[in-house]
Design a protein around this motif. Structure first.
Motif, short mmCIF file in Angstrom:
data_model
loop_
_atom_site.label_atom_id
_atom_site.label_comp_id
_atom_site.label_asym_id
_atom_site.label_seq_id
_atom_site.Cartn_x
_atom_site.Cartn_y
_atom_site.Cartn_z
N ARG A 218 0.84 -1.20 0.00
CA ARG A 218 0.00 0.00 0.00
C ARG A 218 0.88 1.25 0.00
O ARG A 218 2.04 1.20 0.42
N PRO A 219 0.34 2.38 -0.47
CA PRO A 219 1.15 3.60 -0.64
C PRO A 219 1.81 4.13 0.63
O PRO A 219 2.84 4.79 0.54
N ILE A 220 1.25 3.86 1.80
CA ILE A 220 1.85 4.38 3.03
C ILE A 220 3.26 3.82 3.22
O ILE A 220 4.10 4.44 3.87
N TYR B 218 3.34 14.38 6.65
CA TYR B 218 2.81 13.02 6.70
C TYR B 218 1.29 13.01 6.54
O TYR B 218 0.74 12.19 5.79
N SER B 219 0.60 13.92 7.20
CA SER B 219 -0.86 13.95 7.15
C SER B 219 -1.35 14.23 5.73
O SER B 219 -2.30 13.59 5.25
N TYR B 220 -0.70 15.18 5.06
CA TYR B 220 -1.09 15.51 3.69
C TYR B 220 -0.87 14.30 2.78
O TYR B 220 -1.73 13.96 1.96
N TYR B 221 0.28 13.65 2.92
CA TYR B 221 0.59 12.47 2.11
C TYR B 221 -0.45 11.37 2.35
O TYR B 221 -0.97 10.76 1.41
N ALA B 222 -0.76 11.13 3.63
CA ALA B 222 -1.69 10.06 3.97
C ALA B 222 -3.09 10.34 3.43
O ALA B 222 -3.77 9.43 2.92
N LYS B 223 -3.53 11.58 3.51
CA LYS B 223 -4.86 11.92 3.01
C LYS B 223 -4.93 11.88 1.49
O LYS B 223 -5.91 11.43 0.91
N ASN C 33 -11.53 6.25 11.64
CA ASN C 33 -12.50 5.16 11.74
C ASN C 33 -13.17 5.08 13.10
O ASN C 33 -13.85 4.10 13.41
N GLY C 34 -12.99 6.12 13.91
CA GLY C 34 -13.57 6.12 15.25
C GLY C 34 -12.58 5.73 16.33
O GLY C 34 -12.75 6.07 17.50
N TRP C 35 -11.54 5.02 15.92
CA TRP C 35 -10.50 4.60 16.87
C TRP C 35 -9.19 5.31 16.61
O TRP C 35 -8.38 5.51 17.51
N GLY C 36 -8.99 5.69 15.37
CA GLY C 36 -7.76 6.34 14.96
C GLY C 36 -7.75 6.52 13.46
O GLY C 36 -8.74 6.23 12.77
N TRP C 37 -6.64 6.98 12.92
CA TRP C 37 -6.53 7.22 11.49
C TRP C 37 -6.16 5.93 10.76
O TRP C 37 -5.18 5.28 11.08
N ASP C 38 -6.97 5.58 9.76
CA ASP C 38 -6.73 4.43 8.92
C ASP C 38 -6.01 4.90 7.66
O ASP C 38 -6.57 5.66 6.87
N VAL C 39 -4.75 4.48 7.48
CA VAL C 39 -3.95 4.92 6.32
C VAL C 39 -3.63 3.73 5.42
O VAL C 39 -2.65 3.76 4.67
N SER C 40 -4.44 2.70 5.47
CA SER C 40 -4.16 1.48 4.71
C SER C 40 -4.73 1.50 3.29
O SER C 40 -4.56 0.54 2.55
#
Length: 260
Positions: free
Chosen positions: A217-219, A236-241, A249-256
């Motif tokens: 995956r891209p991450i 990192y946040s910009y890249y991930a988004k 997802n309610g628990w944390g950031w899903d970057v998969s």
């Protein structure tokens, strides 16, 4: 500039705004167009199968580089940070050695690779180099050598970081660099650094090699591109988004995921 919803959009990065050259006038248009053309040329050069100009790359008698290898050597020699992503078996190792042969200022070289490839690197260096270099392979129980070229495997870099940092490296090579896909692993931190107290290995020039830059995956590409081009890939946040379809997802950031 305004988007389709009449919201103002702005950027301080000319590489992003240059695509709007056709809506500009005068000196601004000239400047944006020049940057736009340069970016396009960089893209073309990055996957060229022939060198863009006649370049004399030294090689040992009886050995010759293939045209696409010459193009790769030419591309790498003009840049301080390069990722060569040719498929397996196409001679990425030879392109690195050609880059060394072309640049006489490269005198101190650190090569990091999987343990199974260390002796192959030594063999190819001895075969293709046109200048005399002392070459040493480091194993876990060895003393760190004061050689021109040091070949070491990923899993023992952490043990020798203090010795590595005591030298000024002209070239850092990481082969099968997808080994560094996970920021949390010890091997990645030992080479690319962490946010606490360890900086990345310093070198004048970096060439990374892998036939599989994104394994799943891209991450996984983030640690590599962030190290090679921290100016473009600094957020990192910009890249991930943008590239990983990041969402909460309610628990944390899903970057998969994958996007763009």
């Amino acid at each position: 500039w305004w988007d389709k919803n009449n919201k103002i959009w702005f950027t301080k990065e000319i590489n992003k705004s240059c695509k709007l050259y056709e809506y500009s006038e005068g000196d601004l248009k000239t400047e944006l167009l020049a940057v736009y053309n340069k970016l396009n040329q960089n893209i073309q050069d990055s996957h060229a199968s022939n060198p863009s100009e006649d370049v004399n790359i030294p090689s040992p008698e009886g050995l010759q580089y293939l045209p696409f290898q010459k193009a790769g050597i030419q591309f790498a020699s003009k840049r301080n940070s390069v990722l060569i992503g040719d498929d397996m078996g196409l001679g990425k190792t030879i392109q690195v050695i050609g880059t060394i042969n072309l640049n006489e200022s490269i005198k101190k070289i650190l090569i990091i690779c999987p343990a199974s490839l260390k002796y192959n690197w030594k063999k190819e260096l001895e075969k293709w180099l046109v200048r005399n270099y002392s070459i040493s392979i480091v194993n876990s129980n060895d003393e760190f050598p004061n050689s021109d070229i040091v070949i070491i495997n990923y899993d023992i870099v952490a043990k020798f970081r203090s010795q590595i940092d005591s030298y000024n490296w002209n070239l850092l090579v990481c082969d099968e660099v997808h080994y560094l896909k996970n920021l949390k692993t010890k091997r990645t931190k030992s080479i690319l650094g962490n946010e606490e107290n360890l900086s990345a290995i310093k070198s004048d020039k970096r060439v990374f090699l892998t036939g599989t830059p994104i394994v799943n995956r891209p991450i996984e590409l983030w640690p590599i591109v962030n190290f090679l081009d921290s100016e473009t890939f600094k957020n990192y946040s910009y890249y991930a988004k943008r590239y990983c379809a990041a969402h909460h997802n309610g628990w944390g950031w899903d970057v998969s995921g994958a996007s763009n």
